[in-house]
Design an enzyme around this catalytic site. Structure first.
Site, PDB file in Angstrom:
ATOM      1  N   SER A  65      10.621  -8.009  13.828  1.00 18.31           N
ATOM      2  CA  SER A  65      10.132  -7.528  12.535  1.00 18.31           C
ATOM      3  C   SER A  65      11.332  -7.207  11.647  1.00 18.31           C
ATOM      4  O   SER A  65      12.116  -6.305  11.971  1.00 18.31           O
ATOM      5  CB  SER A  65       9.283  -6.267  12.729  1.00 18.31           C
ATOM      6  N   GLY A 118      -0.011   1.211   4.122  1.00 16.15           N
ATOM      7  CA  GLY A 118      -0.833   2.399   3.887  1.00 16.15           C
ATOM      8  C   GLY A 118      -1.381   2.491   2.479  1.00 16.15           C
ATOM      9  O   GLY A 118      -1.913   3.521   2.076  1.00 16.15           O
ATOM     10  N   ALA A 119      -1.283   1.408   1.706  1.00 14.58           N
ATOM     11  CA  ALA A 119      -1.741   1.453   0.318  1.00 14.58           C
ATOM     12  C   ALA A 119      -3.181   0.969   0.185  1.00 14.58           C
ATOM     13  O   ALA A 119      -3.734   0.926  -0.908  1.00 14.58           O
ATOM     14  CB  ALA A 119      -0.830   0.610  -0.564  1.00 14.58           C
ATOM     15  N   SER A 123      -2.255  -4.653   4.895  1.00 14.19           N
ATOM     16  CA  SER A 123      -1.086  -5.306   5.471  1.00 14.19           C
ATOM     17  C   SER A 123      -1.395  -5.755   6.896  1.00 14.19           C
ATOM     18  O   SER A 123      -0.909  -6.793   7.348  1.00 14.19           O
ATOM     19  CB  SER A 123       0.100  -4.349   5.464  1.00 14.19           C
ATOM     20  N   ASP A 168     -11.404  -7.537   5.433  1.00 13.20           N
ATOM     21  CA  ASP A 168      -9.981  -7.747   5.180  1.00 13.20           C
ATOM     22  C   ASP A 168      -9.507  -9.072   5.764  1.00 13.20           C
ATOM     23  O   ASP A 168      -8.793  -9.842   5.110  1.00 13.20           O
ATOM     24  CB  ASP A 168      -9.155  -6.603   5.790  1.00 13.20           C
ATOM     25  N   TYR A 218     -12.330   6.969   9.732  1.00  9.81           N
ATOM     26  CA  TYR A 218     -13.021   5.702   9.448  1.00  9.81           C
ATOM     27  C   TYR A 218     -14.074   5.438  10.525  1.00  9.81           C
ATOM     28  O   TYR A 218     -15.237   5.139  10.227  1.00  9.81           O
ATOM     29  CB  TYR A 218     -11.990   4.568   9.419  1.00  9.81           C
TER      30      TYR A 218
HETATM   31  C1  GLA Z   1     -10.928  -1.114   5.677  1.00  8.14           C
HETATM   32  C2  GLA Z   1     -11.602  -1.974   6.747  1.00  8.14           C
HETATM   33  C3  GLA Z   1     -12.622  -2.933   6.122  1.00  8.14           C
HETATM   34  C4  GLA Z   1     -13.581  -2.200   5.209  1.00  8.14           C
HETATM   35  C5  GLA Z   1     -12.808  -1.291   4.241  1.00  8.14           C
HETATM   36  C6  GLA Z   1     -13.724  -0.449   3.417  1.00  8.14           C
HETATM   37  O1  GLA Z   1     -10.143  -1.898   4.842  1.00  8.14           O
HETATM   38  O2  GLA Z   1     -10.637  -2.715   7.459  1.00  8.14           O
HETATM   39  O3  GLA Z   1     -13.314  -3.619   7.162  1.00  8.14           O
HETATM   40  O4  GLA Z   1     -14.532  -1.475   5.935  1.00  8.14           O
HETATM   41  O5  GLA Z   1     -11.914  -0.450   4.910  1.00  8.14           O
HETATM   42  O6  GLA Z   1     -14.491  -1.237   2.582  1.00  8.14           O
END
Ligand code: GLA
Length: 381
Positions: A65, A118-119, A123, A168, A218
């Protein structure tokens, strides 16, 4: 970035590497809807991960990395999980590819990224989809793009401790320059929407706040949603996800679930509808409605889903006051960025106000990113 990566690769592992890249993502609207079977509306961005990659003829991976200036060496069996958190993403992608019947053998790689960590710009999905794509290409595994996205998602679940949805990794694998993508996370149907709002800019304002416990918070949100959906299912057996629920069905179970679970579900049911409203508004070119929906999402994420924070609420309020068309916390929340739909003529005033007032309140300036909607995972050379 490309030159640095290749230079390091040659110094460490010799010549002849291929180059792969993938992207971070934004999401116009549809937050925390993916694991609830709802819609999301993301796009890949011009910030991502790039990796030099070459098979090494052994059964070991050597990964360097550039950003951490660190090498990890690991095998490809389940018990070979590396110690470095960043390397677990690559290891997880290898393992998940193997679990799906794909071939993976030893390789060398040097990689770097320009997605701010972390934004809320994913990433990690950029890293996963870059390697999912590279392995698939290099070993000729012929795994389809959805499955590549799922390899990234399963990596999060099984090797990184986040029970994320598919948004994502989907955006990162399917991203196309100039287009947002509306994905139905239940049926996996998707549609590209060219996104080039004349007279507006999409601006990200990064609070630079990172919350340590974001992953567990989460996962707790997801559990709340699953409990609420299970309670509703008792009355309406056709319900598999909160996205299948009518608002009144939630009211029916108000006494059977905790007030907290109720609020979480209330947010999700509203958000699923907002994505559809935004798509309709976009087709009419009605950016005022798009913006209004973004503000409603922010309210929901802050007060019902409780994934905002003081700094992000501050930025949202400031945007409203300055006259920004739409603004909200983006991604999982608990820190990171707001995404703002800003009229061109307001851009300078908004950015200046955000920097000055945020710094006065919190002691440091936020970072401003102008994003370009770009291509997702691909081979460069
Ligand atoms: C993160 C998760 C996604 C989604 C978003 C919220 O980015 O990786 O799967 O749940 O939060 O929309």
């Amino acid at each position: 970035m490309k030159a640095k990566i290749l230079e390091k690769f040659e110094a460490l592992y010799g010549a002849g590497a291929s180059l792969y890249a993938s992207a971070g993502r934004i999401n116009l609207i549809g937050e925390h809807t993916d694991y609830n079977g709802g819609y999301v509306f993301p796009g890949a961005i011009d910030k991502g991960i790039m990796a030099a990659f070459k098979l090494n003829g052994t059964d070991k991976v050597r990964a360097f990395s550039l950003d951490y200036n660190e090498e990890a060496v690991f095998g490809l069996n389940e018990e070979d999980k590396p110690a470095q958190a960043w390397a677990c993403y690559i290891f997880g992608v290898c393992r998940e590819t193997i679990k799906r019947g794909g071939t993976v053998k030893g390789f060398d790689t040097v990689f770097a990224g320009d997605v701010p960590l972390g934004a809320g710009l994913s990433s990690s999905a950029a890293l996963e989809s870059c390697f999912a794509f590279a392995l698939n290409d290099a070993f000729g595994n012929n795994i389809d793009k959805f499955e590549l996205a799922k390899i990234g998602q399963s990596t999060e679940h099984n090797y990184c401790g986040v029970n994320c949805g598919i948004m994502d990794q989907f955006a990162s694998c399917f991203g196309k320059a100039g287009c947002l993508i509306r994905l139905n996370c239940k049926t996996l149907e998707y549609k590209y929407f060219p996104f080039n709002p004349k007279g507006y800019k999409l601006v990200l304002v990064d609070s630079c706040v990172k919350h340590e416990l974001a992953s567990s918070a989460y996962n707790f949100r997801r559990q709340s949603c699953e409990r609420a959906a299970a309670a509703i299912k008792k009355n309406h057996p056709e319900v598999d996800f909160l996205s299948d629920c009518k608002r009144v069905w939630l009211d029916e179970v108000r006494d059977q679930i905790t007030p907290e679970d109720f609020l979480r579900a209330e947010y999700v049911i509203g958000e699923v509808q907002r994505v559809l409203d935004v798509c309709d508004a976009l087709e009419r070119g009605d950016y005022e409605i798009v913006g209004e929906m973004m503000y409603q999402t922010h309210f929901g994420m802050s007060k019902l889903y409780e994934v905002s924070c003081e700094e992000l609420d501050f930025l949202n309020k400031l945007a409203r006051r300055v006259g920004v068309t739409g603004s909200r916390v983006m991604g999982g929340g608990f820190g990171g960025c707001t995404i703002n739909l800003v009229k061109d003529e307001l851009y300078d005033e908004f950015v200046a106000a955000a920097k000055k007032e945020f710094a006065a309140a919190f002691g440091h300036e936020p970072k401003i990113y102008d994003v370009v909607i770009s291509d997702g995972a691909r081979k460069i050379a």
